[in-house]
Design a protein around this motif. Structure first.
Motif, mmCIF file in Angstrom:
data_model
loop_
_atom_site.group_PDB
_atom_site.id
_atom_site.type_symbol
_atom_site.label_atom_id
_atom_site.label_comp_id
_atom_site.label_asym_id
_atom_site.label_seq_id
_atom_site.Cartn_x
_atom_site.Cartn_y
_atom_site.Cartn_z
ATOM 1 N N HIS A 6 0.844 -1.190 0.000
ATOM 2 C CA HIS A 6 0.000 0.000 0.000
ATOM 3 C C HIS A 6 0.881 1.242 0.000
ATOM 4 O O HIS A 6 1.906 1.288 0.677
ATOM 5 C CB HIS A 6 -0.909 -0.008 1.227
ATOM 6 C CG HIS A 6 -2.027 0.973 1.150
ATOM 7 N ND1 HIS A 6 -1.874 2.295 1.500
ATOM 8 C CD2 HIS A 6 -3.325 0.834 0.757
ATOM 9 C CE1 HIS A 6 -3.025 2.928 1.327
ATOM 10 N NE2 HIS A 6 -3.925 2.068 0.887
ATOM 11 N N TRP A 9 -0.145 -2.910 5.088
ATOM 12 C CA TRP A 9 -1.139 -3.438 4.152
ATOM 13 C C TRP A 9 -0.444 -3.954 2.902
ATOM 14 O O TRP A 9 0.317 -3.221 2.245
ATOM 15 C CB TRP A 9 -2.143 -2.364 3.767
ATOM 16 C CG TRP A 9 -3.061 -1.986 4.905
ATOM 17 C CD1 TRP A 9 -2.910 -2.289 6.222
ATOM 18 C CD2 TRP A 9 -4.258 -1.223 4.802
ATOM 19 N NE1 TRP A 9 -3.935 -1.777 6.963
ATOM 20 C CE2 TRP A 9 -4.782 -1.118 6.115
ATOM 21 C CE3 TRP A 9 -4.946 -0.632 3.759
ATOM 22 C CZ2 TRP A 9 -5.971 -0.428 6.385
ATOM 23 C CZ3 TRP A 9 -6.124 0.051 4.026
ATOM 24 C CH2 TRP A 9 -6.632 0.154 5.316
ATOM 25 N N SER A 42 -4.933 -10.708 1.002
ATOM 26 C CA SER A 42 -4.587 -9.437 1.626
ATOM 27 C C SER A 42 -4.099 -9.686 3.044
ATOM 28 O O SER A 42 -4.483 -10.659 3.699
ATOM 29 C CB SER A 42 -5.794 -8.491 1.651
ATOM 30 O OG SER A 42 -6.793 -8.975 2.541
#
Length: 1032
Positions: free
Chosen positions: A141, A147, A159
């Motif tokens: 991210h 993330w 994820s």
């Protein structure tokens, strides 16, 4: 040779050089990935390098060992960390968190084990986590450091919000290579099926999704032509509006910064070049910026467009354009609004004058950027060093690969100057305060060059005592430091060597304000660029000091009044030779957005729009800026009707989504009526209520005229499309005679299952014809001019499917035939499939030959489709006895026919179908039993039944006479029997048949065929009439 070169000798301050010999690394290993970063923000604090190396076994074609190395003194010494990650663990990839560089992730080789190792202390210690899937790629991210998205080998998307310590499945079937794909979104922490969204309403082309900054792009191919959609700030998708006749074959998004899209489009008439288009802030409306930009194929098959965005100076681009088969380099200072050629340097390295006059001669640059982070490309610039561009190129009428020279752009004077005669890799150190150059050569080297005045003077330094084959140069963690690392090998079989070079010892002080000067950016003397005057603070060429990490590029700007140069042509407008923007021939300036509703306002274009990110004020701004006006009431115009898939076909029983668009008119007050063409229609009060489309299911195949009508108080408009609704074609059967008479017409019929599938195209390949016969009907007639075996193939095309069937027809001048019947036990074992009939035909033929002694080449047998089981045999004349003698052929065939009929009548022809099933073959008898009772006791009902039979018989006679003109009945007859009446021919056409030969005459045989074929129909009517009479 470099300008002003000096060698570093005794009595001079030289850079600190240290060596690291990687003795544990095989000469056949390679450095796969290197993570370098600085831990602390203070200058010259602890610096860490992580390096992953692998040993590749060429015999096994795999990696057999890996080693992880760590340095805490920026490469002076290294520690091997294999014991911390597992002595036998084979590592495949190294990742550094882009948001927290203390966090490291290592992936193991999935062929050995599926695990990852995580470090939170700059790679000093690791924790190992097992995975139940193999990671193919990772995506971090841009803001949240923990993330991560992972794509697995089994096409699943995972994820993690804990930096890889725990994973959850986001979506399955995330794959490429299929004809259709869906764009799916969800929130990472709540990605359930119920919370997944589909921002784009239909299918998109695989591998077409591009997410870049505030924009999302997808592609949908319709009728072989791509349509591109864009979503700005994750809003609804809108078709990208290129000039009407652009007709793109390919499109690449080049840049999306500053809330503007730069796209390279390959148009219908281009093969090796692209046109550059720039958008407004919405990314929807595009205008042409530069034509015929050169492109090439990258090492992985990717398209590389020769366009380079200069770092550090907003709005500056370089592009290589093909003009009159010559490649020339152009530059723009205002995001593509204006382009010009590069002025060549006035002198070469030896201070000799260069005579190069525009536009016949100019400077041309190679614009390829290296994909390898450890090697230099053809051009480089840095955000921290605005105005300094280093590139290789040539001077002349066009760009050439020979006579390649190193040139660079001097920001102070805005001119280009040559700095090397050969290829060099140039690195930026100390935020552009120093430049380092290393020669590009396949030979070993031991020197590098250093410049402190933006390349005016270069000093020569030795970085190794023994010449080194240089494989790469590391300038990380960026141009903020004065430390670099060179890695290579002494020979092709030697160990790797890492050479750390620290230039800090050359400097003895930090820079002060007195060491800087101002630099005014300009374009050929024009100081106003992108609406402002920009003044940069740069290091003086005579200052030798360290700027360090605390230095930041400072720039002051002053606004400029707007001029015509600050505006580009708006969508639908083109710049003429006088510089004015006028409407293109296809554009109607009066057109407005379909969302314009009475009572609202819209922007009425003047033909110009301000270049995005241009900050000019006042001046001609009011004259060129679009004016906001009230939306007028107008009749609907530009009504469009399409399907969501962009096709004109649909499958029976499935949902079809129709989309209706209105180019002009008050959408909120325009009603839409959609007639589906099958007796159903719907009406909506306004256009906005059908943005998601109108769904409908067709229950019958056919071609439907779908009509959309938009209507308001000022008028109406209607548009239509013709939709082909089809169903899946499962099976086809080619009905053709087994034997045909030479030069006599033959009927061929294709029978479909199911019989109604929609619009059908029949493609017939008959005999040796190289060109097919294409029809829309399932029957054709043809003749065969030569004796022998002729092949007929029919292909049936329905929608996207094509099926075919093939039959072989024996063509002869003369033959005799007779129908065969069988004992009833054969029907119990007849599956009525073509393969079974072929096998049984061969068995019957062998039985006839064995019982009669007829030669193999004179007898053909075919089993007919349907029940009860029937067959037909064909007798062929002996060519040696009857060649050119029709009378003798007739006699010869009569004799053979009597032999076969005699054997059949004596029950001599039998065969064993399977153990215990003995089948007897008979000659079919043509006389039929009476159909009615003629006794007096039943005279009333008998007369009625007789009358019925007469009527049906008359109908049969009429149908027989005209059956070729009734396609439906013809197909039915063909399905009952593969043989038509032209299968036979008399030995002499003019000779009247004898009573013993009536079964061999075409006309009589045709009657027999029809009688057999229609007997079931006669019985059906008979039973029906009998039932009706009985009820009365």
């Amino acid at each position: 040779m470099a300008a002003g070169g000096t060698d570093c000798g005794l009595g001079r301050c030289c850079p600190s050089v240290s060596f690291r010999l990687c003795r544990d690394i095989s000469p056949y290993s390679y450095i796969s990935s290197i993570g370098l970063y600085i831990d602390c923000s203070a200058f010259l604090d602890l610096q860490v390098i992580l390096m992953l190396t692998k040993l590749f076994d060429f015999n096994l074609n795999s990696v057999t060992e890996s080693s992880l190395w760590r340095s805490t003194d920026y490469g002076a010494t290294y520690q091997k960390l294999n014991d911390k990650v597992g002595a036998k663990t084979i590592l495949s990839y190294l990742y550094v968190s882009p948001n927290n560089k203390r966090k490291i992730m290592l992936l193991t080789d999935p062929e050995v084990e599926s695990s990852l190792l995580i470090s939170s202390d700059e790679g000093a210690t690791y924790q190992k986590y097992r995975l139940n899937f193999y990671i193919l790629s990772l995506l971090f991210h841009p803001e949240q450091e923990d993330w991560i998205l992972a794509y697995s080998h089994d096409q699943k998307l995972y994820s993690s919000v804990e930096f890889g310590r725990r994973w959850q499945v986001v979506h399955e079937r995330v794959r490429s290579g299929y004809s259709e794909a869906l764009y799916v979104t969800c929130k990472l922490q709540n990605c359930t099926d119920a919370n997944k969204g589909k921002p784009f309403p239909g299918y998109i082309d695989p591998n077409s999704l591009v997410v870049q900054d505030e924009y999302v792009f997808v592609q949908v191919s319709t009728a072989g032509r791509p349509i591109y959609y864009v979503s700005a700030k994750r809003d609804v998708f809108t078709p990208m509006k290129l000039p009407k006749y652009t007709l793109p074959k390919n499109l690449h998004v080049i840049s999306t910064d500053e809330n503007r899209v730069v796209a390279a489009v390959q148009e219908w008439n281009q093969n090796e070049t692209y046109n550059l288009y720039v958008s407004d802030t919405s990314g929807v409306y595009y205008t042409l910026a530069l034509e015929n930009v050169v492109s090439s194929m990258g090492p992985e098959g990717n398209v590389m467009v020769d366009l380079y965005e200069v770092a550090g100076i907003k709005g500056m681009f370089l592009a290589n354009r093909k003009t009159d088969n010559q490649v020339k380099t152009y530059i723009t200072y205002n995001r593509g609004r204006d382009w010009r050629l590069l002025q060549a340097p006035g002198k070469d390295l030896r201070a000799n004058s260069i005579h190069c006059e525009l536009p016949y001669c100019s400077l041309h640059l190679h614009l390829h950027v290296s994909a390898n982070p450890y090697t230099s490309g053809n051009i480089a610039s840095r955000e921290s060093a605005p105005g300094i561009i280093v590139a290789s190129g040539s001077i002349g009428s066009e760009l050439t690969t020979s006579n390649c020279q190193r040139v660079y752009h001097l920001g102070c004077r805005n001119t280009w100057r040559q700095i090397f005669n050969e290829e060099y890799a140039v690195l930026y150190l100390d935020q552009g305060g120093a430049l380092v150059a290393i020669r590009h050569t396949p030979l070993p080297i031991r020197h590098l060059w250093l410049s402190f005045d933006e390349g005016r003077q270069w000093n020569k330094y030795s970085f190794t005592s023994s010449p080194l084959f240089v494989d790469g140069v590391l300038g990380e963690p960026g141009e903020e430091t004065l430390i670099m690392t060179i890695f290579g090998h002494v020979s092709h079989r030697s160990e790797w060597q890492l050479v750390k070079i620290d230039f800090r010892s050359i400097f003895n002080r930090r820079c002060t304000e007195a060491d800087y000067q101002t630099w005014h950016l300009h374009n050929q003397g024009e100081p106003c660029l992108m609406g402002v005057k920009r003044i940069y603070r740069k290091l003086k060429p005579t200052s030798r000091c360290v700027m360090g990490k605390t230095y930041s590029v400072s720039m002051t700007s002053g606004p400029c009044e707007c001029t015509e140069a600050d505006f580009e042509c708006d969508y639908g407008y083109e710049r003429r030779t006088n510089g004015k923007c006028t409407p293109a021939f296809w554009f109607h300036p009066s057109s407005m957005s379909r969302s314009c509703t009475m009572g609202m306002t819209f922007l009425n274009s003047t033909g110009y729009r301000k270049v995005v990110s241009n900050n000019c004020t006042a001046g001609v701004s009011m004259e060129y800026t679009a004016r906001r006006q009230q939306c007028p009431i107008q009749a609907p115009r530009g009504l469009h009707l399409v399907t969501s898939e962009g096709t004109l076909t649909a499958t029976l029983g499935t949902n079809v989504t129709f989309l209706v668009f209105l180019e002009e008119g008050d959408g909120a007050r325009t009603s839409i009526t959609l007639d589906f063409g099958d007796g159903h229609a719907v009406t909506y009060s306004n256009v906005s209520s059908i943005e998601d489309g109108i769904k409908h299911i067709y229950k019958t195949v056919g071609i439907y005229r779908v009509t959309a009508t938009g209507e308001n108080s000022l008028g109406s408009e209607t548009t239509m499309l013709y939709l082909h609704v089809t169903c899946q074609l499962e099976y086809i059967h080619l009905s053709a005679p087994f034997v045909a008479v030479r030069n006599k017409e033959v009927n061929l019929t294709a029978v479909l299952w199911p019989s109604q599938v929609g619009t059908v195209t029949y493609i017939w390949w008959i005999g040796n014809n190289t060109e097919p016969v294409i029809t829309l009907e399932g029957s054709v007639s043809c003749t065969f001019p030569r004796e022998g075996i002729s092949t007929v193939t029919v292909q049936v095309s329905v929608g996207n499917s094509i099926l075919q069937d093939r039959k072989s027809i024996a063509v002869h001048e003369y033959f005799r035939s007779h129908l065969l019947a069988f004992s009833s036990n054969l029907d119990d074992h007849n599956p009525d499939v073509a393969e079974w009939r072929l096998d049984v035909s061969r068995v019957i033929r062998n039985s006839l030959i064995q019982a009669t002694g007829v030669r193999e080449d004179q007898l053909l047998v075919t089993v007919l489709p349907g029940l009860p089981t029937a067959a037909e045999f064909f007798l062929l004349p002996d060519k040696q006895l009857t060649e050119g003698k029709p009378d003798k052929s007739s006699v010869h065939l009569d004799q053979l026919s009597e032999v076969l009929l005699g054997a059949l009548n004596q029950n001599l022809v039998q065969f064993t179908l399977r153990p215990g099933v003995q089948v007897t073959v008979y000659a079919a008898h043509l006389s039929a039993a009476p159909l009615v009772d003629t006794s007096e006791n039943h005279s009333g009902s008998a007369m009625l039944m007789l009358l019925s039979v007469v009527v049906v018989g008359l109908a049969v006679f009429v149908i027989y006479k005209f059956k070729r003109k009734i396609p439906g009945l013809n197909v039915y007859a063909q399905m009952q029997n593969e043989k038509e009446q032209e299968m036979m021919s008399p030995a002499n056409p003019t000779e009247a048949p004898s009573s013993s030969q009536r079964d061999l005459v075409p006309g009589y045989f045709g009657f027999i065929f029809v009688q057999r074929t229609w007997r079931s129909i006669i019985q059906f009517f008979f039973v029906s009439i009998h039932s009706v009479v009985f009820l009365l």
